[in-house]
Design a protein around this motif. Structure first.
Motif, PDB file in Angstrom:
ATOM      1  N   HIS A  60      14.484   1.481  47.713  1.00  0.00           N
ATOM      2  CA  HIS A  60      14.632   0.165  48.349  1.00  0.00           C
ATOM      3  C   HIS A  60      14.308  -0.926  47.334  1.00  0.00           C
ATOM      4  N   ALA A  61      15.234  -1.885  47.167  1.00  0.00           N
ATOM      5  CA  ALA A  61      15.037  -2.975  46.216  1.00  0.00           C
ATOM      6  C   ALA A  61      15.022  -4.297  46.964  1.00  0.00           C
ATOM      7  N   PHE A  62      14.130  -5.212  46.547  1.00  0.00           N
ATOM      8  CA  PHE A  62      14.026  -6.522  47.188  1.00  0.00           C
ATOM      9  C   PHE A  62      13.367  -7.503  46.233  1.00  0.00           C
ATOM     10  N   ASP A  63      13.476  -8.784  46.563  1.00  0.00           N
ATOM     11  CA  ASP A  63      12.853  -9.854  45.795  1.00  0.00           C
ATOM     12  C   ASP A  63      11.694 -10.435  46.607  1.00  0.00           C
ATOM     13  N   ALA A  64      10.635 -10.830  45.906  1.00  0.00           N
ATOM     14  CA  ALA A  64       9.474 -11.427  46.570  1.00  0.00           C
ATOM     15  C   ALA A  64       9.066 -12.685  45.827  1.00  0.00           C
ATOM     16  N   ARG A  65       8.881 -13.783  46.567  1.00  0.00           N
ATOM     17  CA  ARG A  65       8.418 -15.045  45.992  1.00  0.00           C
ATOM     18  C   ARG A  65       6.895 -15.036  46.022  1.00  0.00           C
ATOM     19  N   GLN A  66       6.288 -15.043  44.827  1.00  0.00           N
ATOM     20  CA  GLN A  66       4.834 -14.973  44.709  1.00  0.00           C
ATOM     21  C   GLN A  66       4.340 -15.987  43.697  1.00  0.00           C
ATOM     22  N   SER A  67       3.132 -16.465  43.900  1.00  0.00           N
ATOM     23  CA  SER A  67       2.527 -17.345  42.904  1.00  0.00           C
ATOM     24  C   SER A  67       1.949 -16.492  41.779  1.00  0.00           C
ATOM     25  N   PHE A  68       1.609 -17.145  40.677  1.00  0.00           N
ATOM     26  CA  PHE A  68       1.057 -16.424  39.533  1.00  0.00           C
ATOM     27  C   PHE A  68      -0.287 -15.789  39.850  1.00  0.00           C
ATOM     28  N   SER A  69      -1.037 -16.377  40.766  1.00  0.00           N
ATOM     29  CA  SER A  69      -2.372 -15.871  41.073  1.00  0.00           C
ATOM     30  C   SER A  69      -2.364 -14.706  42.067  1.00  0.00           C
ATOM     31  N   GLU A  70      -1.248 -14.467  42.745  1.00  0.00           N
ATOM     32  CA  GLU A  70      -1.183 -13.351  43.696  1.00  0.00           C
ATOM     33  C   GLU A  70      -1.066 -12.024  42.964  1.00  0.00           C
ATOM     34  N   PRO A  71      -1.698 -10.982  43.483  1.00  0.00           N
ATOM     35  CA  PRO A  71      -1.544  -9.663  42.861  1.00  0.00           C
ATOM     36  C   PRO A  71      -0.146  -9.106  43.115  1.00  0.00           C
ATOM     37  N   ALA A  72       0.297  -8.217  42.243  1.00  0.00           N
ATOM     38  CA  ALA A  72       1.613  -7.596  42.381  1.00  0.00           C
ATOM     39  C   ALA A  72       1.639  -6.692  43.613  1.00  0.00           C
ATOM     40  N   LEU A  73       2.805  -6.589  44.238  1.00  0.00           N
ATOM     41  CA  LEU A  73       2.954  -5.702  45.391  1.00  0.00           C
ATOM     42  C   LEU A  73       2.911  -4.252  44.921  1.00  0.00           C
ATOM     43  N   THR A  74       2.339  -3.363  45.733  1.00  0.00           N
ATOM     44  CA  THR A  74       2.179  -1.967  45.306  1.00  0.00           C
ATOM     45  C   THR A  74       2.795  -0.955  46.255  1.00  0.00           C
ATOM     46  N   THR A  75       3.006  -1.316  47.534  1.00  0.00           N
ATOM     47  CA  THR A  75       3.549  -0.344  48.499  1.00  0.00           C
ATOM     48  C   THR A  75       4.837  -0.861  49.117  1.00  0.00           C
ATOM     49  N   CYS A  76       5.777   0.054  49.327  1.00  0.00           N
ATOM     50  CA  CYS A  76       7.081  -0.256  49.905  1.00  0.00           C
ATOM     51  C   CYS A  76       6.936  -0.586  51.391  1.00  0.00           C
ATOM     52  N   GLU A  77       7.691  -1.593  51.835  1.00  0.00           N
ATOM     53  CA  GLU A  77       7.662  -1.998  53.244  1.00  0.00           C
ATOM     54  C   GLU A  77       8.299  -0.944  54.148  1.00  0.00           C
ATOM     55  N   GLN A  78       9.275  -0.196  53.609  1.00  0.00           N
ATOM     56  CA  GLN A  78      10.031   0.736  54.440  1.00  0.00           C
ATOM     57  C   GLN A  78       9.416   2.130  54.521  1.00  0.00           C
ATOM     58  N   CYS A  79       9.026   2.680  53.361  1.00  0.00           N
ATOM     59  CA  CYS A  79       8.552   4.071  53.377  1.00  0.00           C
ATOM     60  C   CYS A  79       7.092   4.234  52.963  1.00  0.00           C
ATOM     61  N   GLY A  80       6.472   3.178  52.425  1.00  0.00           N
ATOM     62  CA  GLY A  80       5.087   3.275  51.992  1.00  0.00           C
ATOM     63  C   GLY A  80       4.926   3.838  50.594  1.00  0.00           C
ATOM     64  N   GLY A  81       6.036   4.034  49.883  1.00  0.00           N
ATOM     65  CA  GLY A  81       5.986   4.569  48.519  1.00  0.00           C
ATOM     66  C   GLY A  81       5.522   3.518  47.514  1.00  0.00           C
ATOM     67  N   ALA A  82       5.388   3.929  46.278  1.00  0.00           N
ATOM     68  CA  ALA A  82       4.929   3.044  45.204  1.00  0.00           C
ATOM     69  C   ALA A  82       6.059   2.122  44.756  1.00  0.00           C
ATOM     70  N   LEU A  83       5.707   0.858  44.495  1.00  0.00           N
ATOM     71  CA  LEU A  83       6.680  -0.114  44.013  1.00  0.00           C
ATOM     72  C   LEU A  83       6.579  -0.278  42.513  1.00  0.00           C
ATOM     73  N   ARG A  84       7.691  -0.674  41.916  1.00  0.00           N
ATOM     74  CA  ARG A  84       7.744  -0.936  40.487  1.00  0.00           C
ATOM     75  C   ARG A  84       8.468  -2.269  40.294  1.00  0.00           C
ATOM     76  N   LYS A  85       7.917  -3.144  39.442  1.00  0.00           N
ATOM     77  CA  LYS A  85       8.580  -4.406  39.139  1.00  0.00           C
ATOM     78  C   LYS A  85       9.820  -4.133  38.304  1.00  0.00           C
ATOM     79  N   GLN A  86      10.875  -4.874  38.607  1.00  0.00           N
ATOM     80  CA  GLN A  86      12.116  -4.761  37.851  1.00  0.00           C
ATOM     81  C   GLN A  86      12.213  -5.953  36.908  1.00  0.00           C
ATOM     82  N   TYR A  87      12.535  -5.692  35.652  1.00  0.00           N
ATOM     83  CA  TYR A  87      12.661  -6.755  34.665  1.00  0.00           C
ATOM     84  C   TYR A  87      14.112  -6.845  34.245  1.00  0.00           C
TER      85      TYR A  87
END
Length: 74
Positions: A13-40
């Motif tokens: 599952h791929a998605f975009d998230a609007r976050q401020s610089f001070s927010e921590p990176a997302l770590t769990t998938c909304e759909q299955c609970g799996g680990a997330l990875r940032k895409q560059y």
């Protein structure tokens, strides 16, 4: 605020998230609970103006560069 692209390593599952610089990176998938990875990807940055070319850093380098003419040289 910047937009970060994430993808789940478990379900893909791929998605975009609007976050401020001070927010921590997302770590769990909304759909299955799996680990997330940032895409560059490619960064949309354009450098305009003087100082970004090799000839701009030399004394008189800009004068040596051929000037583009809009008219015919006939």
């Amino acid at each position: 605020m910047p937009v970060y692209a994430y993808a789940c390593t478990a379900c893909g599952h791929a998605f975009d998230a609007r976050q401020s610089f001070s927010e921590p990176a997302l770590t769990t998938c909304e759909q299955c609970g799996g680990a997330l990875r940032k895409q560059y990807g490619a960064v949309g940055v354009t450098f305009n103006g003087s100082g970004f070319y090799r000839t701009d850093s030399r004394a008189g380098g800009a004068a040596k560069a051929p000037a583009a003419s809009s008219g015919s040289s006939d």
